[in-house]
Structures are given as structure tokens and as C-alpha cells.
Design a protein around this motif. Structure first.
Motif, PDB file in Angstrom:
ATOM      1  N   ASP A  97     -19.706   7.200  29.322  1.00 38.87           N
ATOM      2  CA  ASP A  97     -19.975   5.771  29.413  1.00 38.87           C
ATOM      3  C   ASP A  97     -19.687   5.086  28.077  1.00 38.87           C
ATOM      4  N   ASP A  98     -20.128   5.703  26.981  1.00 36.88           N
ATOM      5  CA  ASP A  98     -19.848   5.140  25.656  1.00 36.88           C
ATOM      6  C   ASP A  98     -18.350   5.205  25.333  1.00 36.88           C
ATOM      7  N   ALA A  99     -17.743   6.345  25.657  1.00 40.82           N
ATOM      8  CA  ALA A  99     -16.317   6.506  25.349  1.00 40.82           C
ATOM      9  C   ALA A  99     -15.453   5.544  26.143  1.00 40.82           C
ATOM     10  N   ALA A 100     -15.944   5.105  27.307  1.00 39.70           N
ATOM     11  CA  ALA A 100     -15.175   4.200  28.156  1.00 39.70           C
ATOM     12  C   ALA A 100     -14.940   2.841  27.507  1.00 39.70           C
ATOM     13  N   ARG A 101     -15.665   2.551  26.438  1.00 40.94           N
ATOM     14  CA  ARG A 101     -15.391   1.314  25.688  1.00 40.94           C
ATOM     15  C   ARG A 101     -14.058   1.408  24.941  1.00 40.94           C
ATOM     16  N   HIS A 102     -13.572   2.632  24.760  1.00 40.89           N
ATOM     17  CA  HIS A 102     -12.363   2.854  23.973  1.00 40.89           C
ATOM     18  C   HIS A 102     -11.273   3.591  24.750  1.00 40.89           C
ATOM     19  N   LEU A 103     -11.644   4.300  25.809  1.00 35.70           N
ATOM     20  CA  LEU A 103     -10.694   5.059  26.611  1.00 35.70           C
ATOM     21  C   LEU A 103     -10.666   4.502  28.025  1.00 35.70           C
ATOM     22  N   ASP A 104      -9.524   4.642  28.689  1.00 34.99           N
ATOM     23  CA  ASP A 104      -9.374   4.235  30.082  1.00 34.99           C
ATOM     24  C   ASP A 104      -9.690   5.439  30.959  1.00 34.99           C
ATOM     25  N   MET A 105     -10.862   5.425  31.572  1.00 27.91           N
ATOM     26  CA  MET A 105     -11.301   6.571  32.347  1.00 27.91           C
ATOM     27  C   MET A 105     -10.590   6.697  33.693  1.00 27.91           C
ATOM     28  N   ARG A 106      -9.648   5.815  33.955  1.00 29.09           N
ATOM     29  CA  ARG A 106      -8.819   5.971  35.161  1.00 29.09           C
ATOM     30  C   ARG A 106      -7.601   6.842  34.874  1.00 29.09           C
ATOM     31  N   GLN A 107      -7.346   7.085  33.587  1.00 34.13           N
ATOM     32  CA  GLN A 107      -6.196   7.881  33.163  1.00 34.13           C
ATOM     33  C   GLN A 107      -6.665   9.223  32.594  1.00 34.13           C
ATOM     34  N   PRO A 108      -5.789  10.248  32.594  1.00 33.22           N
ATOM     35  CA  PRO A 108      -6.209  11.573  32.113  1.00 33.22           C
ATOM     36  C   PRO A 108      -6.715  11.551  30.679  1.00 33.22           C
ATOM     37  N   VAL A 109      -7.723  12.372  30.444  1.00 32.10           N
ATOM     38  CA  VAL A 109      -8.338  12.536  29.127  1.00 32.10           C
ATOM     39  C   VAL A 109      -8.334  14.022  28.784  1.00 32.10           C
ATOM     40  N   ALA A 110      -8.014  14.358  27.546  1.00 33.51           N
ATOM     41  CA  ALA A 110      -8.136  15.741  27.068  1.00 33.51           C
ATOM     42  C   ALA A 110      -9.450  15.873  26.322  1.00 33.51           C
ATOM     43  N   VAL A 111     -10.316  16.745  26.817  1.00 33.28           N
ATOM     44  CA  VAL A 111     -11.621  17.002  26.206  1.00 33.28           C
ATOM     45  C   VAL A 111     -11.512  18.260  25.350  1.00 33.28           C
ATOM     46  N   LEU A 112     -11.883  18.146  24.080  1.00 34.17           N
ATOM     47  CA  LEU A 112     -11.825  19.269  23.153  1.00 34.17           C
ATOM     48  C   LEU A 112     -13.222  19.815  22.924  1.00 34.17           C
ATOM     49  N   LEU A 113     -13.403  21.090  23.200  1.00 34.08           N
ATOM     50  CA  LEU A 113     -14.675  21.783  22.983  1.00 34.08           C
ATOM     51  C   LEU A 113     -14.383  23.028  22.153  1.00 34.08           C
ATOM     52  N   GLY A 114     -13.919  22.803  20.945  1.00 31.57           N
ATOM     53  CA  GLY A 114     -13.527  23.901  20.076  1.00 31.57           C
ATOM     54  C   GLY A 114     -14.707  24.439  19.306  1.00 31.57           C
ATOM     55  N   ALA A 115     -15.011  25.720  19.503  1.00 32.45           N
ATOM     56  CA  ALA A 115     -16.080  26.404  18.758  1.00 32.45           C
ATOM     57  C   ALA A 115     -17.394  25.649  18.828  1.00 32.45           C
ATOM     58  N   VAL A 116     -17.705  25.109  20.010  1.00 35.81           N
ATOM     59  CA  VAL A 116     -18.939  24.342  20.144  1.00 35.81           C
ATOM     60  C   VAL A 116     -19.851  24.880  21.237  1.00 35.81           C
ATOM     61  N   LEU A 117     -19.298  25.367  22.350  1.00 38.41           N
ATOM     62  CA  LEU A 117     -20.140  25.808  23.457  1.00 38.41           C
ATOM     63  C   LEU A 117     -20.923  27.063  23.127  1.00 38.41           C
ATOM     64  N   HIS A 118     -20.469  27.866  22.158  1.00 40.03           N
ATOM     65  CA  HIS A 118     -21.279  29.028  21.786  1.00 40.03           C
ATOM     66  C   HIS A 118     -22.539  28.626  21.023  1.00 40.03           C
ATOM     67  N   HIS A 119     -22.648  27.337  20.687  1.00 45.85           N
ATOM     68  CA  HIS A 119     -23.890  26.847  20.090  1.00 45.85           C
ATOM     69  C   HIS A 119     -24.853  26.289  21.140  1.00 45.85           C
ATOM     70  N   LEU A 120     -24.513  26.448  22.420  1.00 52.52           N
ATOM     71  CA  LEU A 120     -25.434  26.146  23.504  1.00 52.52           C
ATOM     72  C   LEU A 120     -25.985  27.451  24.051  1.00 52.52           C
ATOM     73  N   GLY A 121     -27.304  27.512  24.230  1.00 55.70           N
ATOM     74  CA  GLY A 121     -27.917  28.698  24.813  1.00 55.70           C
ATOM     75  C   GLY A 121     -27.707  28.744  26.313  1.00 55.70           C
TER      76      GLY A 121
END
Length: 315
Positions: free
Chosen positions: A146-170
Motif C-alpha cells: 500500500d505504501d509502495a503503491a504511492r511510487h510504483l504502479d501495482m498494475r504492472q509487474p514488480v520485482a521483489v528482492l528478498l536477498g539474505a533476509v528471510l533467514h532472519h525470520l523464524g
């Protein structure tokens, strides 16, 4: 997290607290940055007693993400990027890679839950109208998008980067569920890039033992987070996304830009990366399916697939 930025997950964001090591500040130190304190440097040096080339892991992650972003922006025509758990800016930010390689006007949004990272990011990275650094909790996909939609067009493809971050979730944080919620809310053609610490299991006793030791050091002794999950658990993070060739691999085997210059250290073998694409509605395939394992490379035309999406015009 990107490796040009550093993740700030864990139990709570540390911010400017100099009494506790901070994951983004530790990454900053490991990459030769200056936004760190003695508590961070000491924590990383203790990790290096177990894994002397742990800094090389961070550099490999940086190179992997650069290749992914370049291939998506240059070859696949992705014009919108969302970097989750972005952390502290350091050298060669990924928005510059994307905007220099992109075919059009590439928009790039960084997100982090650590106020210090957000402050530094806004000061150092928001140098044009297409680059923004936002505060946010990556586990709340609806709020972040919702916040990112102020800057990105959520009707068009978005690349989400989750580099070396999910291993910090239990496990209780349900990292696969976190990814799934983003995928559900993004349009077809969107991509998710993930790198994650890996434990190959008891079939490789030496690497398995090292992974267990490193996880204990990260979780119990230093940061409160840093899980080394099995290849099967990491693959499951992609859910029903189509995996782009060559699939989930060691980082230096994902469209490398040249032959290896040296043998990998054991700790450099304990991280995997992959890129998934959301197919058109009604054509979802489970990860590991025949289609997923033979997906077209993100940025390679058919006559260039052997060289890989990121190796065509760049050294």
C-alpha cells in the motif's frame, strides 16, 4: 536485503543502539563500510572464527543480486523493483544498476523496519524522483505494498528482492506465508528473488556441522536470528512461482559471469539463491514441477540462453 544494503531483522531493529550488534551494521562492516561500531565489528569477528570467509558469502550475495537486477531490468524489461529489508546503503546501490540497465524509466523502492537504515537510505539513495526509501515491516505485505503503491504502479509487474533476509525470520514468522502474501497481491509477470542460508543436511556431515555451528552463533550468541534451512525448505519459499533457469542453486552457479577464480570455502557453499516468476492467472505451477525447472531465463532471448541473462554486455 541486498548485499549493497544490509538486513535489519531479528527480534527488534537495533537502530543506533551501540550496546547490541546490528545486522545491517555488521554487513556494512563486512563490506568495508564505515556505518558500524565496535560491538558490530566484534560480533562479526566472532562469526569469522567459525567461518573465516563469511565476508565472501556477503560479497557473493551482492554479486548474485546485481546479476538478477541487471537481467530483469535489461533483458526482461522489468521497470519496478521493491527491495525488502534493504538496510544500510553501501557501494554500488542496486537502484543504480537497475536504472542504468533498464529499458525505460525504472522505479526502485527500498523498505526497512530500522529507523537508522531509513534515515541513511533517504539521505544517500533518494537522489532522483524514481528512487524512494520507505519505513515498513516486510512481514506485513498489504501495508508495505500500500505504501509502495504511492511510487510504483501495482498494475504492472514488480520485482521483489528478498536477498539474505528471510533467514532472519523464524519458523513462527512463516516466511513462506510472507512470500505468498506478496505474490498474491502482485500482478502476473512479477518476480521474487530470494537468497537464504542453507544447511545441506547430514548427507554432507562437514557442511551440516558448520551450518549448525553458524546458526547457533547467529541465533543464540549474536543477533537472535539467522536460520540455516534445508534446500527443500528454501525451495518451498517460492510456493507456486515458476522458477527461472537455472533454478535454486549456489549463488555462484546462477548465470556466473566467468569461471571461478578459486575454490569455494565451506561457508560459501551454505547459501542458495533463486528467482521465481508469477505466471499468468490460471497457470500456476508448483515449484519443482517440470515447467518450473525448465523456465525461460529472465532476460535471455532464445538465441542467447547459453551465455545467461546477465553475461552479455557486462564484464
Amino acid at each position: 536485503m541486498t548485499i549493497d544494503t544490509a538486513p535489519s531483522l531479528g527480534v527488534q531493529p537495533v537502530g543506533a543502539d551501540t550496546d547490541r550488534p546490528s545486522i545491517p551494521r555488521v554487513y556494512d562492516y563486512s563490506l568495508g563500510g564505515k556505518d558500524n561500531y565496535e560491538v558490530d565489528r566484534s560480533a562479526f569477528e566472532r562469526i569469522r572464527r567459525i567461518a573465516p570467509r563469511q565476508g565472501g558469502v556477503h560479497l557473493m550475495n551482492r554479486g548474485w543480486l546485481t546479476r538478477v537486477v541487471r537481467s530483469l531490468a535489461e533483458g526482461a524489461g522489468i521497470e519496478q523493483f521493491l527491495d525488502l529489508g534493504a538496510g544500510l546503503p553501501t557501494r554500488d546501490p542496486l537502484h543504480i544498476v537497475a536504472q542504468e540497465c533498464g529499458r525505460g524509466e525504472v522505479k526502485f523502492v527500498y523498505v526497512d523496519n530500522d529507523p537508522l537504515c531509513v534515515a541513511h537510505g533517504r539521505a544517500m539513495l533518494e537522489r532522483n524522483e524514481n528512487t524512494r526509501y520507505l519505513p515498513g515491516d516486510l512481514t506485513d505485505a498489504a501495508a508495505v505494498l500500500d505504501d509502495a503503491a504511492r511510487h510504483l504502479d501495482m498494475r504492472q509487474p514488480v520485482a521483489v528482492l528478498l536477498g539474505a533476509v528471510l533467514h532472519h525470520l523464524g519458523d513462527d514468522d512463516d516466511p513462506a506465508g510472507v512470500v505468498s502474501r506478496y505474490v498474491d497481491l502482485l500482478p502476473a509477470g512479477s518476480c521474487v528473488a530470494i537468497t537464504h542460508y542453507c544447511d545441506p543436511g547430514p548427507g554432507d556431515p562437514e557442511l551440516h556441522d558448520l551450518a549448525r555451528r553458524l546458526e547457533r552463533a547467529h541465533v543464540d550468541e549474536e543477533f537472535g536470528s539467522g536460520r540455516y534451512r534445508s534446500p527443500q525448505q528454501i525451495r518451498a519459499l517460492f510456493g507456486a512461482l515458476d522458477l527461472v533457469e537455472p533454478g535454486l542453486t549456489p549463488l555462484d552457479e546462477w548465470w556466473p559471469q566467468g569461471p571461478p577464480t578459486r575454490a569455494k570455502a565451506p561457508e560459501e557453499q551454505l547459501v542458495l539463491g533463486g528467482l521465481g516468476r508469477k505466471p499468468a492467472r490460471g497457470t500456476l505451477h508448483a515449484v519443482g514441477s517440470k515447467r518450473a525447472s525448465h523456465a525461460t531465463p529472465a532476460a535471455a532471448p532464445a538465441n542467447q540462453r547459453r551465455s545467461g541473462p546477465a553475461a552479455r554486455n557486462h564484464p
